[in-house]
Design an enzyme around this catalytic site. Structure first.
Site, PDB file in Angstrom:
ATOM      1  N   ALA A 243       0.818  -1.210   0.000  1.00  0.00           N
ATOM      2  CA  ALA A 243       0.000   0.000   0.000  1.00  0.00           C
ATOM      3  C   ALA A 243       0.855   1.266   0.000  1.00  0.00           C
ATOM      4  O   ALA A 243       2.091   1.217   0.057  1.00  0.00           O
ATOM      5  CB  ALA A 243      -0.931  -0.018   1.206  1.00  0.00           C
ATOM      6  N   HIS A 244       0.176   2.399  -0.053  1.00  0.00           N
ATOM      7  CA  HIS A 244       0.872   3.678  -0.191  1.00  0.00           C
ATOM      8  C   HIS A 244       1.763   3.993   1.014  1.00  0.00           C
ATOM      9  O   HIS A 244       1.446   3.699   2.143  1.00  0.00           O
ATOM     10  CB  HIS A 244      -0.107   4.833  -0.456  1.00  0.00           C
ATOM     11  N   ASN A 245       2.920   4.567   0.684  1.00  0.00           N
ATOM     12  CA  ASN A 245       3.894   5.055   1.661  1.00  0.00           C
ATOM     13  C   ASN A 245       4.527   3.954   2.515  1.00  0.00           C
ATOM     14  O   ASN A 245       5.118   4.226   3.558  1.00  0.00           O
ATOM     15  CB  ASN A 245       3.281   6.128   2.560  1.00  0.00           C
TER      16      ASN A 245
END
Length: 345
Positions: A243-245
């Site tokens: 997922a993001h980051n």
């Protein structure tokens, strides 16, 4: 060291591995095979003691093995302390794929006018390379793949067929992206107003280090603000969701169907078994191994092996255990009272 895969000799093999051997130096070697199936022009390897029974009858031209097994080998031997690593190195010599790469741009590919191309780049049929992209030397963009605007792909990286690299992604050297993976798609970011969802624009990017491999149909989401970062030499299996980051440290490995929620940081030299899930905003320190199908909901600050869940068992036994699990809190309270009463007396 590069050879046409059908023009190698036993001497070439030994030289590539940096080992000595006894036998016909000019013996042609045309491939690799198991001990049981190897033919007289193939090299076999022994990396697992379970296959030691096949060594005595092998027909291989030579066997790659640990010195402790050398005296049992009936054919020329190539001794090394890590036969499996040696096998990995030899497999590269017999891979026919690089020989099929043809530098140039296929007539059906679509390449923007301001794309920067290094030498020896191969852009295959129906690929799309958008504006502002930089492709380093000997990059391969497989058939049907898309490279989004302003992305940078460094030298000797390979995109297999139907890979999607979204806009603003930075990819290091010698990266391998297997078919169907998506690098830089939007992360799962929404705000709820009490009735419905409002999309949060994902403004960050993705950075992949050198020597990364991403398996087929895996997804690495772009950051919401900063970047999602995958360190050097990280190996990611098929059908993995990052997922993001998320940040993953160098030399870590993720087996199939791992899922990592947003903003979690995984350290260096970590190994996540198949089906492992990591909750969001966690920190996993260096040197952690999480066994298959485990769910991690808290940060891990000490290296070691971690597990959760139970293995499969007969349904009747599982039902009994499930009942006992529900009773654990009551049992713990009763035990605490009993210990207190014992101390008081």
């Amino acid at each position: 060291m590069t050879h046409a895969f059908n023009h190698l000799t036993l001497a070439d093999i030994a030289r590539h591995l940096g080992v000595t051997f006894e036998g016909n130096a000019e013996q042609p070697i045309r491939g690799l095979a198991t001990l049981k199936e190897a033919k007289p022009d193939q090299v076999a390897f022994l990396a697992n003691r379970a296959y030691l029974k096949d060594l005595a009858t092998t027909q291989a031209a030579a066997v790659l093995l640990h010195p402790e097994h050398g005296k049992h080998c009936p054919v020329p031997r190539l001794e090394t302390d890590n036969p499996y690593l040696g096998y990995a190195k030899l497999s590269q010599l017999f891979d026919p794929l690089p020989a099929r790469d043809k530098p140039g741009i296929h007539s059906t590919a679509v390449v923007a006018d301001n794309v920067k191309l290094g030498k020896g780049v191969s852009i295959q049929a129906h690929a799309v390379v958008e504006e502002g992209v930089t492709l380093g030397d000997y990059v391969v963009v497989g058939a049907g793949s898309v490279v989004g605007a302003d992305s940078v792909i460094s030298e000797r990286t390979r995109l297999h067929a139907n890979v999607t690299v979204c806009h603003g992604v930075v990819i290091g050297k010698r990266v391998i992206l297997q078919s169907g993976c998506v690098i830089g798609g939007d992360g799962f970011g929404f705000a709820h107003d009490g009735e419905g969802w409002h999309k949060i624009a994902q403004l960050g990017g993705v950075v992949l280090g050198d020597d990364v491999e991403v398996g087929s149909c895996s997804s690495i989401d772009r950051g919401a603000l900063g970047d999602t970062v995958i360190g050097d030499d990280v190996k990611i299996d098929s059908q993995v969701q990052i997922a993001h980051n998320v940040t993953i440290g160098a030399h870590s490995a993720l087996a199939g169907c791992v899922g990592i929620a947003g903003s979690t940081k995984v350290g260096k030299h970590c190994m996540l078994g198949g089906g492992v899930g990591l909750s969001g905003h966690l920190t996993i320190c260096d040197g952690v191994q999480v066994t298959g199908m485990s769910l991690v909901t808290n940060s891990i600050h000490k290296p070691g092996v971690y597990s959760s869940g139970t293995g499969a068992m007969g349904n009747a036994q599982w039902r009994k255990n499930a009942v006992r699990f529900k009773q654990l809190d009551d049992i713990a309270k009763r035990l605490s009272r009993l210990e207190k009463n014992t101390r008081d007396t």
